[in-house]
Each structure stands twice: as structure tokens, then as C-alpha cells.
Write a protein that holds these residues in place. Structure first.
Motif, PDB file in Angstrom:
ATOM      1  N   TYR A 205       0.860  -1.184   0.000  1.00  0.00           N
ATOM      2  CA  TYR A 205       0.000   0.000   0.000  1.00  0.00           C
ATOM      3  C   TYR A 205       0.893   1.230   0.000  1.00  0.00           C
ATOM      4  O   TYR A 205       1.436   1.610   1.028  1.00  0.00           O
ATOM      5  CB  TYR A 205      -0.936   0.014   1.205  1.00  0.00           C
ATOM      6  N   LYS A 249      -8.039  -2.410  -2.067  1.00  0.00           N
ATOM      7  CA  LYS A 249      -8.727  -1.960  -3.273  1.00  0.00           C
ATOM      8  C   LYS A 249      -9.384  -0.610  -3.027  1.00  0.00           C
ATOM      9  O   LYS A 249      -9.789  -0.289  -1.900  1.00  0.00           O
ATOM     10  CB  LYS A 249      -9.812  -2.958  -3.688  1.00  0.00           C
ATOM     11  N   THR A 250      -9.512   0.179  -4.092  1.00  0.00           N
ATOM     12  CA  THR A 250     -10.305   1.399  -4.040  1.00  0.00           C
ATOM     13  C   THR A 250     -11.718   1.053  -4.462  1.00  0.00           C
ATOM     14  O   THR A 250     -11.957   0.660  -5.607  1.00  0.00           O
ATOM     15  CB  THR A 250      -9.720   2.487  -4.954  1.00  0.00           C
ATOM     16  N   GLY A 253     -14.674   4.905  -4.384  1.00  0.00           N
ATOM     17  CA  GLY A 253     -13.834   6.074  -4.184  1.00  0.00           C
ATOM     18  C   GLY A 253     -13.011   6.075  -2.916  1.00  0.00           C
ATOM     19  O   GLY A 253     -12.346   7.081  -2.616  1.00  0.00           O
ATOM     20  N   LYS A 254     -12.998   4.965  -2.161  1.00  0.00           N
ATOM     21  CA  LYS A 254     -12.266   4.922  -0.899  1.00  0.00           C
ATOM     22  C   LYS A 254     -11.361   3.706  -0.838  1.00  0.00           C
ATOM     23  O   LYS A 254     -11.776   2.601  -1.178  1.00  0.00           O
ATOM     24  CB  LYS A 254     -13.252   4.880   0.283  1.00  0.00           C
ATOM     25  N   ASP A 255     -10.112   3.908  -0.426  1.00  0.00           N
ATOM     26  CA  ASP A 255      -9.197   2.782  -0.249  1.00  0.00           C
ATOM     27  C   ASP A 255      -9.669   1.932   0.920  1.00  0.00           C
ATOM     28  O   ASP A 255      -9.945   2.449   2.011  1.00  0.00           O
ATOM     29  CB  ASP A 255      -7.778   3.273   0.024  1.00  0.00           C
ATOM     30  N   GLN A 256      -9.756   0.609   0.684  1.00  0.00           N
ATOM     31  CA  GLN A 256     -10.205  -0.297   1.734  1.00  0.00           C
ATOM     32  C   GLN A 256      -9.275  -1.504   1.798  1.00  0.00           C
ATOM     33  O   GLN A 256      -8.861  -2.036   0.765  1.00  0.00           O
ATOM     34  CB  GLN A 256     -11.643  -0.772   1.473  1.00  0.00           C
ATOM     35  N   ASP A 269      -9.349   1.007   7.026  1.00  0.00           N
ATOM     36  CA  ASP A 269      -8.669   2.074   6.306  1.00  0.00           C
ATOM     37  C   ASP A 269      -7.178   1.729   6.273  1.00  0.00           C
ATOM     38  O   ASP A 269      -6.538   1.684   7.329  1.00  0.00           O
ATOM     39  CB  ASP A 269      -8.890   3.406   7.021  1.00  0.00           C
TER      40      ASP A 269
END
Length: 441
Positions: A205, A249-250, A253-256, A269
Motif C-alpha cells: 500500500y 482496493k479502491t 472512491g475509498k481505499d479499503q 482504512d
């Protein structure tokens, strides 16, 4: 609390925000030192590299088994389309990764009690270096599953450093090596109470690598700075005994950071380690890595329960069925979900509805995970057969079955229009491992 079982195929933190004690349920308790990302002093940055990153981590660049812009052969044997074969000392389920011209593997030499890192030349198969990462302090045989090894996890690399995690001396050690095989840093990120050994691989990441350590005496996730090994954060996960590698993964719209185990699929997060949501599902113990398609998340397992699920980006369950895909990870392709189960049943679901499109019994048993190359899936079984079939949602459409070696526990890597496979061979009644490059001459 039930005792759960299952299987799959790093200097202690100095900045501690909290000390949590979690119950193992089946034995002693171990405190988990949580580290807050805001106070650790480790900065997350986007990094680049001059090295070509072909296959930099478990399941490839995106961690999902997808291969882009590669032309692989569909047929091979020991005398056809094998570019080179190289001996692998010891035994392991570590899958090959490829960075520039170097193929990286982890292995364990049981007779010498050594956990080792190996570098091979991609073009020739020559072993470039062999580094002993740990010597001695192996877990007791009862702590390792009969199918497992002391080198289950794969490397992850940003093109400059290569990171690997081993279970040794009752702890999980993460080691950072340069691409010449020199150990640059090494840290214990915490204790590990083993039921069947340690399996997860580090995942990338940005400038960090994230390592999952799930055990029922106190599971945790840890992020480390890849160049120095400094711990950016550590997050407790409770009493979870499981074996899955996470996926970053995004989504929406959010990285998870997504991971199964402990009767749930959880999202964190990756920049802070804080939980975003969790959904009760699947099983206490899982092995496979989550896959995604758009904003849909798919996962399966496990032990003692069995379930395959689809969950949306907010953690809401969309559909579920009672199929169990335990050791292999699945593969999402467009609107469809494909897999081969541990017991050798190939399947396709409609990813949006959960309708089973088809099932086909291939036979045999499977531990490795499939890759998708164009419209073709490649997956190897435990008898040395690699099946190639189309990602066709209407029917099972076999292209080839290729026999090489006597088994394949590890999943393949891909680079320069070729397939890198770690296979077992029976020679004179003894099993030996080889790294094989398969491609069009």
C-alpha cells in the motif's frame, strides 16, 4: 467460546497507543500493542521505482489474479514450451513474484532448520543468491498443518525492497531485503500462537506493506514502512484464528483493506488501520483472499461453516450460498465470479445476482489460486495438472490440461509472456521442488 481450526497455502513496536488483552478462548491470552498511525511518526507516501514491476506480490499487481498484456501458451509438458527449470532447495508454498529480471521465492530447509529467501534470473533460471533469513527456532511439528510448510507466504516488493514474513521462535518476523538478497531490516511485529502454521503474505500500500497476523490469542494487522521496517500502525482484530492474505482496493472512491476470518468480512482504512465496517459471514477460519468487481466484494470459506458471499462497498450483504472455497482464492471477471473449489469443482456465478451459471467437476484437489489471462483462466491442482479454460459464463469450456510435475501448491507468477510455476517432482521416491518458466520459445 469454541476452539476453531483451519489452514491456508516484525524489533517489537516502540510506540504504543494502547494495550489490549484479548481472550484466546482455547488457551492463554496475549496483549496486543496497538499503534496509532497519527502518533507513530511514519509518513505514507506514493512511491515510484525504476525497476519494472511484473508481478510484485501475491496474486499480481492488483492482488486479484488478473494478468494484462501477456501472451501465454495454453499447452506445455516437460518437453514442450518449458524455457528453463531450476532446483528450489527445501520446501514451501511461497508463490513466485517477479521484479525486473529477478524471481523471488521463500523456502524452508527442514533438515537445517533454515528459512531462506531465493533470487533467480528470469531469463536463464540461474540462482542468483540464497539468503538465510532465520536459522533455528522452528515451530514444533504439531504447530504446522500436514499440508503446510515453514515458508507459506510470498514476497511483496516495491521494486527496491522485497519483504517477506516468517513464523519463527513463537513470533512473526518481517524482513526487508534488497534485490541482491541482503537483509536491510528485520522486525518481530508480535507473538503468534500457532494451530496450523502461518500463511498470509505481505501486501503493498503505497510506501507501506501491511501484514495480517490472525491467531486466537490476539489477532492484529500491522503496517510497516517498506524501506526501513518502521511500524506505522498496528490494529487489534480480536480472537481470530484464520489464514487469509488481505486485499487493498479502491471501492466507491475509498481505499479499503479487506480481509475475512472470525466469522466476518471486515474493511479497514489502510492508511490508519481503523475498521470501517464488518459484516457477519462465511466462517471462523478462512484462507482465500477477497476479490472485487466494481463496488462488489466476493469472499468464501471456510471452517467450520461454509459460505460464498457478495457484499457491497458499505458492508451490506447482497447474496450468499453454501459453497465452500477454502484454500484457493476466487477470481472476478466483469459481471461474473469464477472459482475451482478445494475438491475440484469449477464454478461460475452471476456476480450481481448470485445465480450459479454452471458447475463442472474437474476431479482432484486444489490449493493454488487461478489467474486470468485475457479470457482464459489457469489453475493447477495437487497432482501436477494445470487446467486452462475460458471465462465463459454460459458453460465450462476447456482449452487444455497440462501435466508437469507431481503437484503444485503455490500459485503462478507471470512476466514477459511467460508463466512461473513452483512444482513438486518425485525423484527416486523423494519429493523435490523446482521453479519452472513456461513460455513460447
Amino acid at each position: 467460546m469454541r476452539c476453531q481450526v483451519g489452514f491456508r497455502s516484525l524489533v517489537t513496536a516502540c510506540c504504543c497507543a494502547a494495550v489490549l488483552v484479548v481472550s484466546q478462548g482455547c488457551g492463554r491470552q496475549i496483549p496486543v500493542d496497538e499503534i496509532d498511525a497519527t502518533s507513530s511518526g511514519v509518513t505514507l507516501t506514493s512511491t515510484g521505482s525504476d525497476n519494472a514491476l511484473h508481478w510484485p506480490q501475491w496474486r499480481g499487481p492488483e492482488g486479484d489474479g488478473h494478468v494484462t498484456d501477456q501472451q501465454l501458451p495454453t499447452n506445455w509438458s516437460e518437453s514442450e514450451n518449458v524455457l528453463w527449470t531450476s532446483d528450489v532447495p527445501g520446501r514451501g508454498h511461497s508463490s513466485p513474484i517477479i521484479v525486473g529480471n529477478t524471481v523471488l521465492l521463500a523456502s524452508a530447509i527442514e533438515a537445517e532448520s533454515k528459512q531462506i529467501a531465493l533470487g533467480y534470473d528470469l531469463q536463464t533460471g540461474q540462482k542468483l543468491w540464497q539468503t538465510t533469513v532465520h536459522e533455528g527456532n522452528f515451530p514444533a511439528p504439531r504447530e504446522i498443518h500436514k499440508k503446510g510448510t515453514n515458508a507459506n507466504g510470498s514476497f511483496a516488493s516495491d521494486g527496491n525492497m522485497a519483504v517477506v514474513a516468517f513464523f519463527n521462535n513463537g513470533q512473526i518476523y518481517v524482513s526487508g531485503l534488497d534485490l541482491d538478497g541482503n537483509i536491510v531490516w528485520q522486525k518481530s511485529i508480535g507473538q503468534f500462537v500457532s494451530r496450523f502454521g502461518y500463511a498470509p503474505s505481505p501486501v503493498l500500500y503505497q510506501s507501506w506493506v501491511i501484514v495480517a497476523v490472525d491467531h486466537s490469542a490476539g489477532a492484529y494487522l500491522t503496517a510497516l514502512e517498506i524501506s526501513t521496517g518502521e511500524i506505522a500502525w498496528r490494529q487489534s482484530r480480536g480472537p481470530i484464528s484464520s489464514y487469509s492474505t488481505p486485499l487493498v482496493k479502491t471501492i466507491a472512491g475509498k481505499d479499503q483493506l479487506l480481509i475475512t476470518g472470525g466469522d466476518q468480512l471486515a474493511s479497514y482504512d489502510p492508511a490508519t488501520g481503523k475498521e470501517l465496517w464488518s459484516t457477519p459471514c462465511i466462517a471462523a477460519s478462512t484462507c482465500g483472499t477477497v476479490v472485487t468487481s466494481g463496488d462488489l466484494i466476493f469472499a468464501s470459506g471456510g471452517y467450520p461453516d461454509k459460505e460464498t458471499v457478495c457484499i457491497n462497498a458499505s458492508g451490506e450483504k447482497q447474496w450468499s450460498d453454501s459453497t465452500k472455497v477454502y484454500e484457493p482464492s476466487m477470481l472476478a471477471a466483469g459481471d461474473y465470479l469464477f472459482t475451482v473449489t478445494d475438491s475440484g469443482i469449477a464454478m461460475c456465478w452471476d456476480g450481481k445476482t448470485g445465480d450459479v451459471k454452471w458447475k463442472e467437476r474437474l476431479g482432484g484437489n486444489f490449493s493454488s489460486s487461478p489467474i486470468l489471462v485475457g479470457d482464459l483462466l489457469y489453475v493447477a491442482d495437487l497432482k501436477g495438472n494445470t487446467y486452462v479454460f475460458k471465462a465463459n459464463p454460459d458453460e465450462y469450456e476447456e482449452v487444455a490440461v497440462n501435466v508437469l510435475g507431481s503437484d503444485s501448491y503455490a500459485s503462478p507468477g507471470v512476466a514477459d509472456n511467460s508463466l512461473l510455476m513452483r512444482c513438486g517432482f518425485r525423484e527416486g521416491g523423494e519429493r523435490k521442488e523446482k521453479l519452472i518458466r513456461i513460455g513460447n520459445p
